[in-house]
Write an enzyme that holds these catalytic residues in place. Sequence first.
Site, PDB file in Angstrom:
ATOM      1  CG  ASP A 297       3.050 -77.864  -1.945  1.00 22.12           C
ATOM      2  OD1 ASP A 297       1.546 -77.878  -2.937  1.00 22.12           O
ATOM      3  OD2 ASP A 297       3.610 -77.634  -1.997  1.00 22.12           O
TER       4      ASP A 297
ATOM      5  NE  ARG B 297      11.878 -82.286 -10.682  1.00 19.01           N
ATOM      6  CZ  ARG B 297      12.300 -81.725  -9.374  1.00 19.01           C
ATOM      7  NH1 ARG B 297      13.246 -80.834  -8.902  1.00 19.01           N
ATOM      8  NH2 ARG B 297      10.617 -81.587  -8.927  1.00 19.01           N
TER       9      ARG B 297
ATOM     10  N   GLY C  60      16.479 -79.276  -7.410  1.00 20.17           N
ATOM     11  CA  GLY C  60      16.123 -77.937  -8.643  1.00 20.17           C
ATOM     12  C   GLY C  60      16.897 -75.980  -7.811  1.00 20.17           C
TER      13      GLY C  60
ATOM     14  CG  HIS D 194      24.086 -72.050 -18.758  1.00 20.10           C
ATOM     15  ND1 HIS D 194      23.545 -72.486 -20.040  1.00 20.10           N
ATOM     16  CD2 HIS D 194      22.711 -70.429 -18.735  1.00 20.10           C
ATOM     17  CE1 HIS D 194      23.117 -71.314 -21.050  1.00 20.10           C
ATOM     18  NE2 HIS D 194      22.789 -70.574 -19.808  1.00 20.10           N
TER      19      HIS D 194
ATOM     20  CD  GLU E 249       8.305 -82.346 -11.765  1.00 26.13           C
ATOM     21  OE1 GLU E 249       9.194 -82.408 -11.709  1.00 26.13           O
ATOM     22  OE2 GLU E 249       7.467 -82.346 -13.173  1.00 26.13           O
TER      23      GLU E 249
ATOM     24  NE  ARG F 131      16.074 -79.285  -1.332  1.00 28.75           N
ATOM     25  CZ  ARG F 131      14.588 -78.698  -3.048  1.00 28.75           C
ATOM     26  NH1 ARG F 131      15.009 -78.820  -4.035  1.00 28.75           N
ATOM     27  NH2 ARG F 131      13.647 -78.084  -1.701  1.00 28.75           N
TER      28      ARG F 131
ATOM     29  N   GLY G  77      13.473 -83.533  -6.271  1.00 28.69           N
ATOM     30  CA  GLY G  77      12.854 -82.749  -5.494  1.00 28.69           C
ATOM     31  C   GLY G  77      11.573 -82.247  -4.940  1.00 28.69           C
ATOM     32  CB  THR G  78       9.694 -79.860  -3.095  1.00 24.70           C
ATOM     33  OG1 THR G  78       9.177 -78.508  -4.247  1.00 24.70           O
ATOM     34  CG2 THR G  78      10.739 -80.387  -2.043  1.00 24.70           C
TER      35      THR G  78
END
Length: 237
Positions: free
Chosen positions: A203, A86, A19, A4, A178, A23, A88-89
């Site tokens: 959020d 990582r 992710g 990949h 997450e 970004r 991320g959100t």
Amino acid sequence: MSIHIDNKAPVAKTVLMPGDPLRAKFIAENFLTDPVRYSEIRNMYGYTGTYKGVPVSVQGSGMGIASMGIYSWELFSDHGVESIIRVGTAGSFSPAIHVGDVVLGLAASTDSSYVKMFGVNGTYSPSCSYDLLCEVQAASREAGIRVTAGNILSSDHFYEVDPDWWKPWQRMNVLAVEMESTALYSNAAFLGKKALTLLTVSDHFVLDEIASAKERETMFTDMMKLALEAAVRHAHA
């Protein structure tokens, strides 16, 4: 052989891993010097450049534990990567942690069966690498950026039938949810590598707070700066 990620990719020893591939593009174009895109298979972009003279790569992981499992495994196993951070959100379970705040994942609780493939006869608790954690904490103190460290939840589900599904996790003092870190931490442990998750809250499950899609892509620069500063500290350690 890496399936990949381009097998000829010049990947650095330390990789920042959002992710969202957009970004990854944002980080490369706004923070790295002379970034080169080394892979675009499945539009999951990867870039290598330098930050303060230190080679750093940025690679998208896609969404979810399965996707993170694929990309982090290939980076560790096939591309000589030693550390993945990582970026991320997350959704916050804590009224003390607001949208825009940064959370460090000490450990990654999960509702996934991913860790079963490692054959552990019990409940394995995937956790971060302590030295990376210390480097991010040092960078946060220097930059004056507040961070909160604790247990996070890596969930297999984005949509849940039960609206109160998160409350038992909150009662166990899990800070935020997450979808990737269990795979990252487990792969790193099994392969003898290092990993840490930095999350910006996008959020909230308790408060009426939410970030827009555009903000999710570009606004979370504090965690990006902390991750890059940690990469530099790690290279010079």
